[in-house]
Design an enzyme around this catalytic site. Structure first.
Site, mmCIF file in Angstrom:
data_model
loop_
_atom_site.group_PDB
_atom_site.id
_atom_site.type_symbol
_atom_site.label_atom_id
_atom_site.label_comp_id
_atom_site.label_asym_id
_atom_site.label_seq_id
_atom_site.Cartn_x
_atom_site.Cartn_y
_atom_site.Cartn_z
ATOM 1 N N ASP A 297 -34.620 39.862 15.815
ATOM 2 C CA ASP A 297 -33.895 40.319 16.997
ATOM 3 C C ASP A 297 -32.701 39.457 17.593
ATOM 4 O O ASP A 297 -32.097 39.784 18.474
ATOM 5 C CB ASP A 297 -34.898 40.368 18.177
ATOM 6 C CG ASP A 297 -35.535 39.323 18.593
ATOM 7 O OD1 ASP A 297 -35.086 37.896 18.091
ATOM 8 O OD2 ASP A 297 -36.368 39.182 19.528
ATOM 9 N N GLY A 298 -32.564 38.291 16.837
ATOM 10 C CA GLY A 298 -31.307 37.292 17.109
ATOM 11 C C GLY A 298 -31.760 36.595 18.739
ATOM 12 O O GLY A 298 -30.814 35.941 19.064
ATOM 13 N N ASP B 73 -31.770 24.575 4.538
ATOM 14 C CA ASP B 73 -30.720 25.079 5.669
ATOM 15 C C ASP B 73 -31.035 24.454 6.864
ATOM 16 O O ASP B 73 -30.437 24.501 7.878
ATOM 17 C CB ASP B 73 -31.089 26.649 5.794
ATOM 18 C CG ASP B 73 -32.398 26.746 5.900
ATOM 19 O OD1 ASP B 73 -33.383 26.630 5.357
ATOM 20 O OD2 ASP B 73 -33.092 27.653 7.174
ATOM 21 N N ASN B 74 -32.150 23.368 6.964
ATOM 22 C CA ASN B 74 -32.053 22.693 8.166
ATOM 23 C C ASN B 74 -31.770 21.187 7.917
ATOM 24 O O ASN B 74 -32.265 20.283 8.600
ATOM 25 C CB ASN B 74 -33.550 22.847 8.763
ATOM 26 C CG ASN B 74 -33.942 24.058 9.343
ATOM 27 O OD1 ASN B 74 -33.007 24.874 9.602
ATOM 28 N ND2 ASN B 74 -35.031 24.490 9.438
HETATM 29 P P1 AMP Z 1 -34.870 28.690 11.529
HETATM 30 O O1 AMP Z 1 -36.313 28.781 11.114
HETATM 31 O O2 AMP Z 1 -34.556 28.642 13.036
HETATM 32 O O3 AMP Z 1 -34.309 27.432 10.885
HETATM 33 O O4 AMP Z 1 -34.121 29.926 10.930
HETATM 34 C C1 AMP Z 1 -34.367 30.382 9.511
HETATM 35 C C2 AMP Z 1 -33.310 31.384 9.506
HETATM 36 O O5 AMP Z 1 -34.228 32.483 10.090
HETATM 37 C C3 AMP Z 1 -31.877 31.584 9.838
HETATM 38 O O6 AMP Z 1 -31.197 32.289 9.001
HETATM 39 C C4 AMP Z 1 -32.052 32.041 11.388
HETATM 40 O O7 AMP Z 1 -30.965 32.563 11.708
HETATM 41 C C5 AMP Z 1 -33.039 33.072 11.074
HETATM 42 N N1 AMP Z 1 -33.651 33.558 12.306
HETATM 43 C C6 AMP Z 1 -34.786 32.809 12.803
HETATM 44 N N2 AMP Z 1 -35.054 33.452 14.007
HETATM 45 C C7 AMP Z 1 -34.488 34.730 14.119
HETATM 46 C C8 AMP Z 1 -34.301 35.724 15.141
HETATM 47 N N3 AMP Z 1 -35.397 35.638 16.193
HETATM 48 N N4 AMP Z 1 -33.358 36.763 14.826
HETATM 49 C C9 AMP Z 1 -32.740 36.727 13.524
HETATM 50 N N5 AMP Z 1 -32.789 35.782 12.708
HETATM 51 C C10 AMP Z 1 -33.403 34.693 12.984
HETATM 52 MG MG MG Z 2 -32.387 26.754 10.953
#
Ligand code: AMP
Ligand code: MG
Length: 503
Positions: free
Chosen positions: A121-122, A248-249
């Site tokens: 949901d972004g 990616d982190n």
């Molecule tokens: P993260 O685990 O926060 O490092 O995110 C991993 C991937 O999932 C990245 O591409 C984020 O942009 C995507 N992502 C995480 N949470 C959301 C969300 N609520 N809506 C859209 N994309 C998400």
């Molecule tokens: Mg990330």
């Protein structure tokens, strides 16, 4: 609003991102603003923390010159490769040159859907975004390189997770958002042209001395590896578990990025893992250096197409060997950084002489083995060792269920300190003072973080968050006011503690 943006990524790397706009927040409210960071960025304009600030930091009223973009990246998540991740809930809104002349990214997190959102949901929730403030500022105060929070604005929009939570946008400041996964995105597509543009940009931004040198790709690999070695050593010495070290982190700048399921160790256990989704313990405390090396090998693979086209077998093998030499050097760099940090924490002279190095490493390992065997609180053990250096051993002993096991180790440590002092070392009082600057009293303890976030998220009560933040910003001070933040969580709380990605 006067922000002197200079958006190099948007300007120079068309094709590596998608322009996108933040979602409109129905009822923006500013929950947090980082005055010190704003001053560092040259953004200490009253307008930025005044009445319009909520609309600005919720994404409703972008400052002039902002060019919001969603960056493309890929990544290995828990070992499995996703060729397309990207900013699914984040936007780089622009870059500024700070007062010290450094280029810094200003980005939103939780600002709505982008072309990379997939099923998401972004959005982001108040709790996890304030958590990023707490842990990021804690790391910064500990002297650990990190992205930092400039602001958090509540959006007034509910976010649906396991339950409905209040939504928020975090404004994050970073040396850049270039990741191992950014390179993987273009390497995996065989898009050599964009891979090269990304490489040139990264070198110019983070390691400009390498530009135009032969073997610049290996040079960048080496620099990134050395930064990670230093960073992960600092994490380990602070008892920090990142929790989701996906490629990616991992930031190429060497900053800690993405505070999701992170946590600080309480009772020392090398196998500690708190993340609810890390079933195999891949990102457990003690695995972090190994995972960093693994991620760097993925970075090396993504760089390889730049130096070997795959046609010339011998050239490819030479390139692989050169990359492997860097990857194989990583454990040595890490070990050096770790041991040097440990010496400071133990109150030993920084300039380790070759003849004492092995003994010092053994001394540190044996200390850790004692803490592990008796499940002693990591942070307090080091802090009370500083008291012992100053003459008070009792406070240290009371942390151990079987303090007699500590005695032989303490005798060895005292002998080692005495040897330093015989060679012009600092003496007891100064050693204790230095150790108190290397061993924090206040860390972001899990139960205190949860308590602060629950009050903010469930009851709209920011007091506990603000008080905890103030204590975390002075981590080396032990005062009556911050005493409650030094108390470990009950063992049962730690045993059942789980962290979530906050997605
Ligand atoms: P993260 O685990 O926060 O490092 O995110 C991993 C991937 O999932 C990245 O591409 C984020 O942009 C995507 N992502 C995480 N949470 C959301 C969300 N609520 N809506 C859209 N994309 C998400
Ligand atoms: Mg990330």
């Amino acid at each position: 609003m006067p922000i002197a943006f200079d958006n190099s990524y948007a300007r120079e790397l068309a094709g590596l991102y998608v322009a996108a706009q933040p979602a409109l927040a129905p009822a923006p409210r500013l929950l947090y603003f980082n005055d010190a960071l704003a001053a560092e960025l040259g953004l200490d304009d009253p307008a930025l923390s005044g009445p319009q600030a909520a609309a600005l930091f919720a994404g409703n009223a972008l400052p002039e010159g902002a060019e919001p973009i969603a960056q493309a990246y890929a990544g290995h998540q828990f070992g499995g490769f996703s060729p397309q991740l990207g900013d699914g809930r984040a936007l780089l809104i622009g870059e500024v040159i700070d007062r010290a002349g450094r280029r810094r990214d200003i980005a939103f997190k939780g600002s709505g859907r982008t072309p990379f959102s997939r099923g998401g949901d972004g959005r982001a929730a108040v709790g996890p975004m304030l958590r990023e403030v707490l842990v990021g500022e804690a790391m910064h105060a500990l002297g650990i390189a990190t992205t930092r929070a400039l602001a958090v604005a509540a959006t007034g929009e509910p976010v649906r997770r396991e339950r409905v939570l209040p939504g928020a946008v975090l404004t994050r400041v970073a040396a850049s958002h270039l990741r191992v996964g950014t390179f993987q995105f273009f390497a995996a597509r065989g898009d050599l042209g964009n891979l090269r543009r990304l490489f040139d940009y990264t070198v110019a931004r983070h390691d400009p001395e390498l530009a135009g040198t032969p073997d610049a790709a290996f040079g960048l690999l080496r620099r990134v590896a050395q930064r990670q070695a230093g960073l992960v050593a600092q994490w380990m010495n602070a008892g920090f578990i990142h929790g989701v070290m996906n490629t990616d982190n991992m930031a190429l700048s060497g900053e800690t990025i993405d505070y999701g399921p992170c946590a600080f160790i309480e009772a020392y256990d090398p196998a500690a893992v708190f993340s609810s989704i890390d079933h195999g313990g891949r990102y457990a405390y003690a695995n972090q250096p190994k995972i960093a090396r693994w991620n760097l090998a993925r970075f090396a693979e993504a760089l390889l197409p730049l130096v070997a086209d795959g046609e010339d077998e011998a050239a490819t093998q030479r390139a692989v060997a050169q990359a492997m030499a860097v990857i194989d050097a990583f454990p040595g760099w890490y070990e050096q950084a770790l041991r040097s940090g440990q010496r400071a924490k133990l109150g030993l002279a920084a300039d380790a002489r070759a003849d004492t190095q092995a003994g010092d490493a053994q001394l540190a390992d044996d200390w850790l083995a004692l803490l592990h065997a008796q499940a002693v609180d990591w942070t307090l053990a080091w802090r009370r060792l500083a008291d012992a250096a100053g003459g008070d051993e009792q406070r240290l002993r009371t942390l151990f269920a079987e303090p007699q096991a500590l005695a032989p180790w303490l005798a060895r440590w005292r002998e080692r300190c005495a040897a330093d002092d015989a060679a012009g070392g600092p003496g007891a009082a100064e050693r204790a003072a230095r150790m108190r600057r290397a061993n924090p009293f206040v860390i972001a303890r899990n139960h205190r973080v949860e308590e602060a976030l629950a009050a903010a998220s469930d009851d709209d009560e920011l007091g506990p968050f603000e008080r905890l933040l103030a204590a975390l910003q002075q981590p080396f001070d032990e005062t009556p006011a911050n005493a409650r933040y030094g108390v470990p969580a009950p063992a049962a709380v730690t045993a059942g503690y789980q962290t979530f990605c906050g997605t």
